[in-house]
Enzyme design. Structure first.
Site, PDB file in Angstrom:
ATOM      1  N   GLU A 240       0.842  -1.189   0.000  1.00  0.00           N
ATOM      2  CA  GLU A 240       0.000   0.000   0.000  1.00  0.00           C
ATOM      3  C   GLU A 240       0.882   1.246   0.000  1.00  0.00           C
ATOM      4  OE1 GLU A 240      -2.051  -0.741   3.983  1.00  0.00           O
ATOM      5  OE2 GLU A 240      -1.908   1.426   3.942  1.00  0.00           O
TER       6      GLU A 240
ATOM      7  N   CYS B  30      -3.660  -3.137   4.079  1.00  0.00           N
ATOM      8  CA  CYS B  30      -2.736  -4.142   4.620  1.00  0.00           C
ATOM      9  C   CYS B  30      -3.147  -5.567   4.273  1.00  0.00           C
ATOM     10  CB  CYS B  30      -2.654  -4.007   6.140  1.00  0.00           C
ATOM     11  SG  CYS B  30      -2.270  -2.350   6.675  1.00  0.00           S
TER      12      CYS B  30
ATOM     13  N   HIS C 274      -2.817  -9.583  11.739  1.00  0.00           N
ATOM     14  CA  HIS C 274      -2.229  -8.353  11.200  1.00  0.00           C
ATOM     15  C   HIS C 274      -1.854  -7.475  12.397  1.00  0.00           C
ATOM     16  CE1 HIS C 274      -1.537  -4.576   9.370  1.00  0.00           C
ATOM     17  NE2 HIS C 274      -2.644  -4.029   9.857  1.00  0.00           N
TER      18      HIS C 274
HETATM   19  N1  CAA Z   1       1.130   3.671  30.442  1.00  0.00           N
HETATM   20  C1  CAA Z   1       0.495   2.567  29.947  1.00  0.00           C
HETATM   21  N2  CAA Z   1      -0.501   2.643  29.015  1.00  0.00           N
HETATM   22  C2  CAA Z   1      -0.823   3.861  28.541  1.00  0.00           C
HETATM   23  C3  CAA Z   1      -0.198   5.042  29.004  1.00  0.00           C
HETATM   24  C4  CAA Z   1       0.820   4.911  30.003  1.00  0.00           C
HETATM   25  N3  CAA Z   1       1.457   5.985  30.495  1.00  0.00           N
HETATM   26  N4  CAA Z   1      -0.752   6.090  28.364  1.00  0.00           N
HETATM   27  C5  CAA Z   1      -1.686   5.594  27.509  1.00  0.00           C
HETATM   28  N5  CAA Z   1      -1.726   4.253  27.631  1.00  0.00           N
HETATM   29  C6  CAA Z   1      -2.573   3.314  26.900  1.00  0.00           C
HETATM   30  C7  CAA Z   1      -3.987   3.807  26.703  1.00  0.00           C
HETATM   31  O1  CAA Z   1      -4.803   3.554  27.851  1.00  0.00           O
HETATM   32  C8  CAA Z   1      -4.406   3.010  25.483  1.00  0.00           C
HETATM   33  O2  CAA Z   1      -4.729   1.696  25.889  1.00  0.00           O
HETATM   34  P1  CAA Z   1      -6.202   1.133  25.581  1.00  0.00           P
HETATM   35  O3  CAA Z   1      -6.377   1.203  24.083  1.00  0.00           O
HETATM   36  O4  CAA Z   1      -6.147  -0.258  26.107  1.00  0.00           O
HETATM   37  O5  CAA Z   1      -7.153   2.035  26.288  1.00  0.00           O
HETATM   38  C9  CAA Z   1      -3.104   2.912  24.673  1.00  0.00           C
HETATM   39  O6  CAA Z   1      -2.039   3.215  25.581  1.00  0.00           O
HETATM   40  C10 CAA Z   1      -3.027   3.891  23.522  1.00  0.00           C
HETATM   41  O7  CAA Z   1      -3.329   5.155  24.035  1.00  0.00           O
HETATM   42  P2  CAA Z   1      -4.319   6.135  23.238  1.00  0.00           P
HETATM   43  O8  CAA Z   1      -5.551   5.414  22.846  1.00  0.00           O
HETATM   44  O9  CAA Z   1      -4.463   7.395  24.011  1.00  0.00           O
HETATM   45  O10 CAA Z   1      -3.373   6.383  21.981  1.00  0.00           O
HETATM   46  P3  CAA Z   1      -3.568   7.373  20.793  1.00  0.00           P
HETATM   47  O11 CAA Z   1      -4.994   7.774  20.625  1.00  0.00           O
HETATM   48  O12 CAA Z   1      -2.569   8.457  20.938  1.00  0.00           O
HETATM   49  O13 CAA Z   1      -3.129   6.445  19.571  1.00  0.00           O
HETATM   50  C11 CAA Z   1      -3.994   4.943  17.873  1.00  0.00           C
HETATM   51  C12 CAA Z   1      -3.644   5.115  19.341  1.00  0.00           C
HETATM   52  C13 CAA Z   1      -5.235   5.788  17.564  1.00  0.00           C
HETATM   53  C14 CAA Z   1      -4.284   3.495  17.557  1.00  0.00           C
HETATM   54  C15 CAA Z   1      -2.805   5.458  17.017  1.00  0.00           C
HETATM   55  O14 CAA Z   1      -1.651   4.700  17.282  1.00  0.00           O
HETATM   56  C16 CAA Z   1      -3.086   5.422  15.523  1.00  0.00           C
HETATM   57  O15 CAA Z   1      -3.799   6.267  14.973  1.00  0.00           O
HETATM   58  N6  CAA Z   1      -2.486   4.435  14.800  1.00  0.00           N
HETATM   59  C17 CAA Z   1      -2.646   4.292  13.360  1.00  0.00           C
HETATM   60  C18 CAA Z   1      -3.924   3.557  12.992  1.00  0.00           C
HETATM   61  C19 CAA Z   1      -3.862   2.109  13.390  1.00  0.00           C
HETATM   62  O16 CAA Z   1      -2.814   1.509  13.549  1.00  0.00           O
HETATM   63  N7  CAA Z   1      -5.041   1.489  13.514  1.00  0.00           N
HETATM   64  C20 CAA Z   1      -5.109   0.071  13.824  1.00  0.00           C
HETATM   65  C21 CAA Z   1      -6.295  -0.594  13.188  1.00  0.00           C
HETATM   66  S1  CAA Z   1      -6.290  -0.255  11.412  1.00  0.00           S
HETATM   67  C22 CAA Z   1      -5.165  -1.349  10.741  1.00  0.00           C
HETATM   68  O17 CAA Z   1      -4.827  -2.316  11.357  1.00  0.00           O
HETATM   69  C23 CAA Z   1      -4.585  -1.063   9.401  1.00  0.00           C
HETATM   70  C24 CAA Z   1      -3.231  -0.496   9.562  1.00  0.00           C
HETATM   71  O18 CAA Z   1      -2.249  -1.237   9.584  1.00  0.00           O
HETATM   72  C25 CAA Z   1      -3.093   0.934   9.729  1.00  0.00           C
END
Ligand code: CAA
Length: 386
Positions: free
Chosen positions: A81, A113, A235
């Site tokens: 991709e 993916c 994945h």
């Molecule tokens: N200690 C331990 N854990 C902590 C922490 C700390 N100090 N601070 C935060 N966390 C935890 C949170 O509680 C959260 O856990 P849960 O999901 O269990 O609640 C985790 O860390 C992540 O924190 P946030 O949700 O606040 O993180 P974020 O919003 O900043 O980012 C995300 C998370 C949205 C997935 C981001 O990484 C993102 O946008 N990623 C790209 C999209 C992606 O990968 N999507 C996955 C599905 S799509 C797919 O699979 C296709 C692909 O390859 C892209």
């Protein structure tokens, strides 16, 4: 009786440098545990400027092919991709770099993916029809998100090359798959953008729902019971995504969550990051390299591509599979990488843009022997091995 078909050889290639997520945490004043525990990641691979999906793919394929394979390959499928051209297939460059014979088809596959799994299905159907032929299937991606966005910590890069054949020595594709397709805007990349647009929270919800639907479809089509697998591979956009999804599926199917059947598949991804199309097959490499007891057993594979398509299917691992793995090369690549400073990472993140500069040459950024992008001259990419 149908001919058994599947993966005869498999190996990955990764860039020779990485960023430690602690560096990103320091830059942004984020608790590093958010990355280490919260999303389950430690490092991510960073591609050099003279690396792209072609060089990663050719370098991975070179690890597995001998002259007999090259003579038998009549199809090259490259799933990505993060392609480098809107028209010409990256598979054609790879075909040329590897010196494959001209009476061969070569094509690029796209669905976020997921597309390497479509490639696996197409390749197995082809070698079932022509058991003397082989298909080179490569999943190759550089996962890049905008700097200082939630996705940045989930970047990475890798290519996994697979030789698909009849009577394969590593894994047979067994039975029917379960599938799920739905039109969802969770992650996409319009033609004018070099980084994706992503609704992170929607994407994580959609991933779990799609995995659940594909698994239900797999069972409805007469697949193995959910509990029958020795290992579960997913994945891996980041490791926590697989743990959460697997726990949800275990709950839905009334079995206890057993980390020993999941975690061997997460080791490489923790240090490489997301590799989009390659990541499920990187998880397979991780499980095959880490475990020595999988001969004769079934592995559950959950493929997901945003947008979205999910497919749930089974691989039956073949007795003696360990004799055909590339575990030593995988370990050496991981052990010989160099840690980047934040400044070096941010320099490499800015990929050279040839749109306004038709001629660019790329000095070698590292000493690893591999395929390289040498130059872009009048918008034509020049590759070589050094
Ligand atoms: N200690 C331990 N854990 C902590 C922490 C700390 N100090 N601070 C935060 N966390 C935890 C949170 O509680 C959260 O856990 P849960 O999901 O269990 O609640 C985790 O860390 C992540 O924190 P946030 O949700 O606040 O993180 P974020 O919003 O900043 O980012 C995300 C998370 C949205 C997935 C981001 O990484 C993102 O946008 N990623 C790209 C999209 C992606 O990968 N999507 C996955 C599905 S799509 C797919 O699979 C296709 C692909 O390859 C892209």
């Amino acid at each position: 009786m149908t001919t058994p078909t599947g993966i005869d050889k498999i190996a990955f290639h990764i860039p020779a440098q990485y960023l430690n997520l602690a560096e990103l945490a320091r830059r942004d004043g984020t608790d590093p545990d958010k990355y280490h525990t919260g999303i389950g990641q430690t490092r991510f691979a960073v591609a050099a400027h003279d690396e792209d999906v072609v060089t990663l793919a050719a370098s991975a394929a070179a690890l597995i092919l001998d002259d007999a394979d090259k003579a038998a390959i009549d199809t090259v499928l490259l799933a990505t991709e993060s392609g480098i051209d809107q028209a010409k297939a990256a598979a054609i460059y790879v075909h040329q770099l590897l010196g494959l014979k001209p009476n061969c088809r070569a094509v690029e596959l796209k669905q976020a993916c997921y597309s390497a799994t479509a490639g696996l299905q197409l390749a197995c159907a082809h070698v079932a029809r022509y058991p003397e032929k082989k298909v080179l299937l490569i999943a190759s991606d550089i996962a890049r998100y905008d700097l200082q966005t939630p996705g940045e910590a989930t970047q990475g890069a890798a290519a996994v090359a697979m030789l698909i054949s009849a009577q394969p020595r590593i894994a047979v594709l067994e039975g029917d798959s379960g599938c799920h397709t739905a039109d969802v805007m969770d992650f996409w990349r319009p033609n004018h953008r070099s980084t994706p647009l992503v609704d992170g929270k929607l994407s994580t919800r959609t991933y779990i729902e799609a995995a659940s639907a594909a698994c239900a479809d797999y069972l409805a089509r007469g697949g193995l019971p959910f509990a029958a697998f020795a290992q579960y591979c997913y994945h891996l956009p980041f490791n926590k995504m697989a743990s959460k999804t697997h726990q949800r599926l275990c709950q839905q199917h009334g079995i206890a969550f057993d980390p020993a059947k999941l975690e061997p598949g997460l080791a490489y991804s923790r240090d490489i990051g997301n590799s989009y199309t390659a990541s499920l097959y990187l998880s397979l490499c991780s499980a095959l390299d880490a475990r020595d007891d999988l001969g004769g057993k079934a592995i559950a594979m959950m493929s997901y591509g945003s947008g979205c398509v999910a497919e749930y299917f089974a691989l039956r691992i073949q007795p003696g599979y360990r004799n055909h793995l590339h575990s030593a090369s995988h370990r050496a690549q991981l052990d010989n990488r160099r840690a980047l400073t934040l400044a070096e990472y941010q320099h490499l993140w800015q990929r050279p843009d040839s749109s306004g500069h038709p001629d660019i040459t790329f000095p070698a950024d590292d000493n690893a022997p591999r395929y390289r992008l040498l130059a872009i001259e009048k918008h034509e990419r020049r590759y070589g091995y050094a």
